[in-house]
Each structure stands twice: as structure tokens, then as C-alpha cells.
Write an enzyme that holds these catalytic residues in place. Sequence first.
Site, PDB file in Angstrom:
ATOM      1  N   GLU A 105      37.656  -3.584 -62.572  1.00 11.62           N
ATOM      2  CA  GLU A 105      38.419  -2.651 -63.421  1.00 11.62           C
ATOM      3  C   GLU A 105      38.647  -1.319 -62.695  1.00 11.62           C
ATOM      4  OE1 GLU A 105      35.674  -3.363 -66.759  1.00 11.62           O
ATOM      5  OE2 GLU A 105      37.449  -3.808 -67.961  1.00 11.62           O
ATOM      6  N   GLU A 125      32.436 -10.810 -67.566  1.00 10.11           N
ATOM      7  CA  GLU A 125      31.760 -10.245 -68.748  1.00 10.11           C
ATOM      8  C   GLU A 125      31.452 -11.290 -69.810  1.00 10.11           C
ATOM      9  OE1 GLU A 125      34.227  -8.835 -67.094  1.00 10.11           O
ATOM     10  OE2 GLU A 125      34.011  -6.645 -67.043  1.00 10.11           O
TER      11      GLU A 125
HETATM   12  N1  3HC Z   1      23.808  -4.312 -63.230  1.00  6.53           N
HETATM   13  C1  3HC Z   1      22.503  -4.106 -62.947  1.00  6.53           C
HETATM   14  N2  3HC Z   1      21.821  -4.834 -62.058  1.00  6.53           N
HETATM   15  C2  3HC Z   1      22.482  -5.826 -61.438  1.00  6.53           C
HETATM   16  C3  3HC Z   1      23.836  -6.107 -61.695  1.00  6.53           C
HETATM   17  C4  3HC Z   1      24.511  -5.292 -62.637  1.00  6.53           C
HETATM   18  N3  3HC Z   1      25.799  -5.469 -62.909  1.00  6.53           N
HETATM   19  N4  3HC Z   1      24.216  -7.171 -60.938  1.00  6.53           N
HETATM   20  C5  3HC Z   1      23.136  -7.508 -60.214  1.00  6.53           C
HETATM   21  N5  3HC Z   1      22.088  -6.719 -60.520  1.00  6.53           N
HETATM   22  C6  3HC Z   1      20.753  -6.751 -59.917  1.00  6.53           C
HETATM   23  C7  3HC Z   1      20.010  -8.049 -60.203  1.00  6.53           C
HETATM   24  O1  3HC Z   1      19.326  -7.981 -61.439  1.00  6.53           O
HETATM   25  C8  3HC Z   1      19.075  -8.132 -59.028  1.00  6.53           C
HETATM   26  O2  3HC Z   1      18.014  -7.257 -59.282  1.00  6.53           O
HETATM   27  P1  3HC Z   1      16.524  -7.580 -58.760  1.00  6.53           P
HETATM   28  O3  3HC Z   1      16.641  -7.652 -57.267  1.00  6.53           O
HETATM   29  O4  3HC Z   1      15.719  -6.455 -59.278  1.00  6.53           O
HETATM   30  O5  3HC Z   1      16.167  -8.910 -59.375  1.00  6.53           O
HETATM   31  C9  3HC Z   1      19.896  -7.539 -57.884  1.00  6.53           C
HETATM   32  O6  3HC Z   1      20.935  -6.764 -58.511  1.00  6.53           O
HETATM   33  C10 3HC Z   1      20.554  -8.566 -56.977  1.00  6.53           C
HETATM   34  O7  3HC Z   1      21.260  -9.498 -57.808  1.00  6.53           O
HETATM   35  P2  3HC Z   1      21.318 -11.048 -57.447  1.00  6.53           P
HETATM   36  O8  3HC Z   1      19.945 -11.554 -57.204  1.00  6.53           O
HETATM   37  O9  3HC Z   1      22.117 -11.692 -58.518  1.00  6.53           O
HETATM   38  O10 3HC Z   1      22.113 -11.004 -56.065  1.00  6.53           O
HETATM   39  P3  3HC Z   1      23.186 -11.991 -55.484  1.00  6.53           P
HETATM   40  O11 3HC Z   1      23.534 -11.430 -54.157  1.00  6.53           O
HETATM   41  O12 3HC Z   1      22.740 -13.397 -55.618  1.00  6.53           O
HETATM   42  O13 3HC Z   1      24.483 -11.850 -56.446  1.00  6.53           O
HETATM   43  C11 3HC Z   1      26.166 -10.689 -57.718  1.00  6.53           C
HETATM   44  C12 3HC Z   1      25.180 -10.641 -56.524  1.00  6.53           C
HETATM   45  C13 3HC Z   1      27.221 -11.764 -57.482  1.00  6.53           C
HETATM   46  C14 3HC Z   1      26.800  -9.348 -57.837  1.00  6.53           C
HETATM   47  C15 3HC Z   1      25.361 -11.050 -58.997  1.00  6.53           C
HETATM   48  O14 3HC Z   1      24.248 -10.202 -59.096  1.00  6.53           O
HETATM   49  C16 3HC Z   1      26.131 -10.902 -60.280  1.00  6.53           C
HETATM   50  O15 3HC Z   1      26.880 -11.788 -60.646  1.00  6.53           O
HETATM   51  N6  3HC Z   1      25.944  -9.779 -60.989  1.00  6.53           N
HETATM   52  C17 3HC Z   1      26.508  -9.578 -62.296  1.00  6.53           C
HETATM   53  C18 3HC Z   1      27.958  -9.217 -62.223  1.00  6.53           C
HETATM   54  C19 3HC Z   1      28.499  -8.958 -63.608  1.00  6.53           C
HETATM   55  O16 3HC Z   1      28.242  -9.685 -64.552  1.00  6.53           O
HETATM   56  N7  3HC Z   1      29.281  -7.886 -63.735  1.00  6.53           N
HETATM   57  C20 3HC Z   1      29.862  -7.549 -64.983  1.00  6.53           C
HETATM   58  C21 3HC Z   1      28.970  -6.595 -65.695  1.00  6.53           C
HETATM   59  S1  3HC Z   1      29.558  -6.219 -67.316  1.00  6.53           S
HETATM   60  C22 3HC Z   1      30.762  -5.056 -67.073  1.00  6.53           C
HETATM   61  O17 3HC Z   1      31.110  -4.762 -65.958  1.00  6.53           O
HETATM   62  C23 3HC Z   1      31.311  -4.447 -68.321  1.00  6.53           C
HETATM   63  C24 3HC Z   1      32.568  -3.663 -68.069  1.00  6.53           C
HETATM   64  O18 3HC Z   1      33.689  -4.467 -68.312  1.00  6.53           O
HETATM   65  C25 3HC Z   1      32.644  -2.487 -68.957  1.00  6.53           C
END
Ligand code: 3HC
Length: 701
Positions: A105, A125
Site C-alpha cells: 500500500e 491481510e
Molecule cells: N509485523 C510484525 N512482525 C512481523 C511481521 C509483521 N507484519 N511479519 C513478520 N514478522 C516477524 C515474525 O513474527 C518473525 O518474528 P520472530 O523472529 O520474532 O519470530 C520475524 O518477523 C521473521 O518472520 P518470518 O519468520 O515469517 O520470516 P520469513 O523470512 O520466513 O518471512 C515474510 C518473511 C514473508 C515477510 C513473513 O514474515 C510474512 O508473511 N509476514 C506477514 C506479512 C503480512 O501479513 N503483512 C500484512 C500485515 S497486515 C497489514 O499490512 C494491514 C494493512 O493493510 C493496514
Amino acid sequence: MTEAVRLEIRGEIALIKVNNPPVNALGQVVREGLLNAFQRAEADQQVRAVVLVCEGNTFIAGADIKEFGKPPQAPSLPEVIEVIEGCSKPSVAVIHGTALGGGLEVALGCHYRIARRDAKVGLPEVKLGLLPGAGGTQRLPRLAGVEKALDMIVSGTPISAAEAVEHNIVDELFDGDLVDAGLGYARRMVEENRAPRRTGEQTQGLEGADNEALIRAKHAEVAKRMPGLFSPLRCIAAVEAATQLPLAEGLKRERELFAECLNSPQRGALVHSFFAERQAGKINDLPSDTKPRSIKTAAVIGGGTMGVGIALSFANAGVPVKLLEINKEALQRGLQRARDTYAASVKRGSLTEDAMEQRLALITGVTDYGALADADVVVEAVFEEMGVKQQVFEQLDAVCKPGAILASNTSSLDLDAIAAFTKRPEDVVGLHFFSPANVMRLLEVVRGEKTSNEVLATAMAIGKQLKKVSVVVGVCDGFVGNRMVFQYGREAEFLLEEGATPQQVDGALRNFGMAMGPFAMRDLSGLDIGQAIRKRQRATLPAHLDFPTVSDKLCAAGMLGQKTGAGYYRYEPGNRTPLENPELGPMLEAASREKGIERKALDEQYIVERCIFALVNEGAKILEEGIAQRSSDIDVIYLNGYGFPAFRGGPMFYADSVGLDTVLARVKELYSRCGDWWKPAPLLEKLAAEGRTFTEWQAGR
Ligand code: 3HC
Ligand code: NAI
């Protein structure tokens, strides 16, 4: 300006760098930093273009999920993006790694986007029970069209950078250094005197298609494929608003729908699932300097259902694997099964012929143990009989190199006894895959009494290598997943004796959200498996415990499930659709009569509670015994191995959300009526009395 966001002025170009490890999530400091940086770039007379780039492994991976449910802190992400989009100087987002959720976004708020060739972009999301709440549902359709936007937002699946270019989401791909690429693009913008190109002002994506029909079709798809989910319908409503309202009003509508999702219990459960999965990879008492051994070659013993699936998992991960069978014929059958499985993927279009041949070339069939001398890990998947396991492990001990990991895929035998067949029990570990092993994500890593830290760490690393979700469990009958599912299946069967049909029980649990009902599941895996377990339990558990008898009656009649054309259901040849089995009715009547039970109609809530609370009560015992490290680990096992609905967060989280006092009250009722299977777990009694949840107990440990 915060450390998390830095602004560097490079001549006529403002270079904004985000640095908020591990994934550059948009926590408050990043939002504030971005706002300040864009405002300063705007105010600086010298600046003619802006570059937004991220440090570390990835572009911004979204909002900070840890902030959900807490009081909002200014500035909000929509406000920040409004300033980014409104900037009078053209800006470019430089994407690498993943631009996800709020990250995409922000990029859509920038005027241009370039992506490194290996990057991915997406709006995931929905997987957290949300919808894109910072303009994603309004801006993406304006660029990519309603069809693509709906696909991405409702599925939550990211797309490749190349596909993003095809759909006007990204302008250009690049290879190499991020800052060089960003500065190069910005210089071109300056030279060409480009004006800001605001996504919110674009309309091409909204034109030329029958958007109403696309929205209707997506509604139908969601009703069919995602029943019970709260946020997908709201995702569609938000995109629909983009087709009907001007940007500002559409953004307002998106905000309202986002708030509905944010406040829904499903969001809480799905966010729990997200963190639970990441937490599961951590082993509490493992010293942080424990180094896993390197795994370059593997071997699998037994080329049956599981062995072949496990060999395919190694081949899929690019690890050469030897498959050992008892003789040439059995080996040939195993290798053919491997080829057939890949051929089915080629037929479905999920694998190319070339990839199939490459992967098959990694699998070498052998019948001689001597061929395993160089394997870094050996996974045994032979018959579930201690005598056979003994033979195999003694031979492995004799031929495998020092330091090789010796793993068993046993689903119910005592791993410590298996380890004792070798002179190196510290190198023995359980790798309990789920069927089909090449598809199912769950891996229970069974920690034996003598398993060394290094071997445990290596087992977890193997799980990662194979792209599995690994959870550490202790040694007991059935480990975590099957030990609990036994309680669940038994209660489901008692319901048949009380008056229900398999259709009613399966239907009630499917309405609860389970991917499959317990009886359809048993028909799939074969009733003989349960029979062997019951036989063993009848011999070892206290004699007064009552066992259901319907399954035994089916087995006695040769109805073992799908493989014999009938079980709890009947199946037409070559068709897996469950039909009524006319021979079951008299068996149900007889089972009830023999126990003096008067059959009666059962309501759906009773059916669900009886099965699900049986899981929870056993889960509490497992936690107390230390067989699982955390209640969330149990949830991860059920979400990834047993089709438990993600939107309920797993059985233990579900129990927390129902209230442990309510759960305990039902368990006690059943204990007084149905006897010792329902003896309340002391941990459940304790937490219910203290008004605490499993989650709180886990956090305080
Ligand atoms: N917020 C906070 N912490 C996050 C995060 C996020 N969005 N995404 C990842 N983390 C943290 C994980 O909890 C993990 O923490 P830890 O080491 O303490 O366990 C660390 O980052 C590493 O994450 P992964 O183990 O998952 O690392 P990978 O390299 O395997 O994957 C990734 C990276 C593809 C970015 C994966 O973490 C992921 O899919 N994250 C979520 C992405 C997501 O859902 N984003 C949308 C959020 S909602 C949003 O944006 C709302 C908006 O529209 C207003
Ligand atoms: P299977 O019967 O399909 O395959 C076992 C294979 O092992 C046969 O092909 C047999 O020829 C071979 N074999 C037997 N003795 C051998 C020996 N000494 N050396 C080499 N090969 C030998 O059994 P399945 O279902 O694959 O199960 C294997 C193991 O996996 C068992 O321990 C089982 O409990 C476990 N398991 C099974 C699951 C399932 O859903 N089937 C799930 C998880 C674990």
C-alpha cells in the site's frame, strides 16, 4: 526523524531508507519516520524526485501485526500514504524481497514502482482475518483491474514481480543494487521532467470490464470455498466500493470495513495462528549457540505410502535421497509410485516434465544397506512393528557414518526403545510426517530422552529445508496430534451409539470449520489403523474403560473405508464421494442395543462440544506432562495436520476464547455421565479456577 527511517539528500534526489528489522514492518516509528521524510523532501527546494528503499532482506512486509488490538498511535498508515501520494515531486518505490500488505500500500502511494526481478508483491491481510486497510482495496483495482485485484485481495497470495508488471502494479524490473536502481530511475524521472502519477487518480483499471459480474462471481466463489470466513466478503465489499465511489469515499468505506474485521474474533484467532507458527520453531531449552549439522544427502527406509512421500519431500527440496526397500519388486513399486505422484502433478499443471525428471533423478533406489554409508540423515518408514524397527535400526547403526541423523517416522511406537537398538541413541530422533508426506506441511519432531541438542536442532533445520512447519513433541503414545485425535475419534464414535449418523457428526464438525469430518477421514486413512491402536489400548489401558464398537463391526465385515468401497460411507468405484452405507444402520442399532442405549436425536452444539472438548482436555494433559512446549504448539499441530479451522486459532486457543470455565463445566458433566475418559485435566481445573487462559499460562511460564 527516527533511526528506522533516514533521509539522505543526493543532489536533486531525496533518498528515503527504511531500516526496521526483521521485516521493516510499519510500526509507529516507521510511520512517523516516513511522514517526516516525505514532508522534508517536499519542503526541500533542491529535491526534484524521491526514492523509497528498504534495508535488509525485504521491502516493507506490512503493518506491524503486534500493534493490532492495541490503542492506535498516530500517525495512521492511511494518513502517511495520503501525504506520500500527495507529494508534488515524483516518487519511486524500490521493491525487493516482499512488498506485502501495508508495504504494498505504501508502494502504491508512491508514483512509480520498480522491483528486483526476484521480488514478490501481495496483499495477504485476508490471511490474518483483515482486508487491506490503507488504500489497497481502492488503489490496486485502479491499476490492475477489478478481476486481478479481487484475486489478490481475496486469496492473499502474493504474485511475482514479473506478473506485477503484467498487471500494471510495477513499472519496471531491475537486477542488482537497490540504491543504484532507485537513483537511476529517479534521475530519469528528473530528466524527463515527469510529474507525479498518483494511483488514486488513475481509472484505467476500473474501465472496460463488467465489474458487477466479476464481483458477483467472486461472491459465489467465496461462499463455496471459504464458508464461515468473515473477512473475504468484506474484501469484496471494499473492492466494490472502489468501482462505485470516488477515492476519498471509497477509502472511508474501506476503513469502516477494516475496523469490522479488526474487531472480529476471527482476526484474533488468525493473528494467533501467525505468531504460533513462528513461535513453534523455537525450542525453549536449546542453547542459542547450538549448531545444526549440515544435511546434503538423505535416505529413506521403506518405499510404502509414507516412505515415498518422504523421499519426494527431499527431492522437492533438491536433496539427493536413496530409497531402500526390502527387495527389487518392492523397490520398483516404490519408485513407480514416486513417478506416478509427479506425473499427476504434471497432468494438473503444477509441475513441468523437466522438473519432474530432475527431481526423479535425485531419487536412487537401493536394496543394500551399504549404500547408506554416506547419508547425512536416514528416515525409517517401515511397518509399524517393533521387531521390524529393531532390525532396521541395528543395521543402520552398523553402516551409517558417525554423525548421521537416524530418524524414525513411527506414529505410535516408543522412540526411546527404538533409539536403544543403536549404540548412538543421542543421534536418534522422530520425524513424524503426515500423509501424504510430500503435501502435508506438518512435521512432529519427536525428542527422545537421549536425543542430543545438536540432533534436535538439525531435525528442526531439516523441517525448514523441506518447507515444513515443525513442532517439537515428547515421547508418548501418539505424540501430540494422534494422541489427541484418538480422543476426538472415540467421542465421535460414541455419538453414533447415542443416536447420531456419520453424516450428522461429520456435518456438524464441518459446519464448525473442520476441513473433513472424522468419519470421512477414517474412511480415507483406513479403519484397520484405528483397530490396531484400539487393540493395543484395550490390552494396556484400565479394563473399566468403555470402547465404542461400531468401527470393530465394520472391520469385521471387511468394510475398511475407501480402499474396500465401504466403511462409514459407501463409495462407487473410482469415486470418493461418500454415499450412505445401507449396511451401517443395523450395526448402529446393534451397537446401541448391546450397551442398553436408547438412540435419540443429538443437537449440533452437543456433537461439536463432545468432540472438540475431548481434544482440549487431552491437550491440557499433554501440556502439563511437558509433551508439548506450549499450548500454541498444539494449535499449530491441529491447524497444519488435522484440518482445524484457522479462523478458530486451534483447539487450545478456541478453548481460551470459549472460556476455560465453560469448557471445564462441560467436561465435568461428561465425566459424571460418560466416565473416566473425561476425567478433567488438572491444568484445565487450575486455570478455570484462576480465571486464566492457556495462552496466559504459556506466557507466564
Ligand atoms: N509485523 C510484525 N512482525 C512481523 C511481521 C509483521 N507484519 N511479519 C513478520 N514478522 C516477524 C515474525 O513474527 C518473525 O518474528 P520472530 O523472529 O520474532 O519470530 C520475524 O518477523 C521473521 O518472520 P518470518 O519468520 O515469517 O520470516 P520469513 O523470512 O520466513 O518471512 C515474510 C518473511 C514473508 C515477510 C513473513 O514474515 C510474512 O508473511 N509476514 C506477514 C506479512 C503480512 O501479513 N503483512 C500484512 C500485515 S497486515 C497489514 O499490512 C494491514 C494493512 O493493510 C493496514
Ligand atoms: P506401508 O505398509 O505403506 O509401507 C511400509 C514399507 O516398508 C513397505 O513397502 C515394506 O516393503 C517396507 N519394509 C518393511 N520392512 C522393511 C525393511 N526391513 N527394510 C526396508 N523396507 C521395509 O506403511 P506406511 O503407511 O508407509 O507406514 C510406514 C511407517 O510410517 C509406520 O511406522 C507408520 O506408523 C508411519 N506413519 C504412517 C502414516 C500413514 O498415514 N500411513 C502417517 C505417519 C506415520
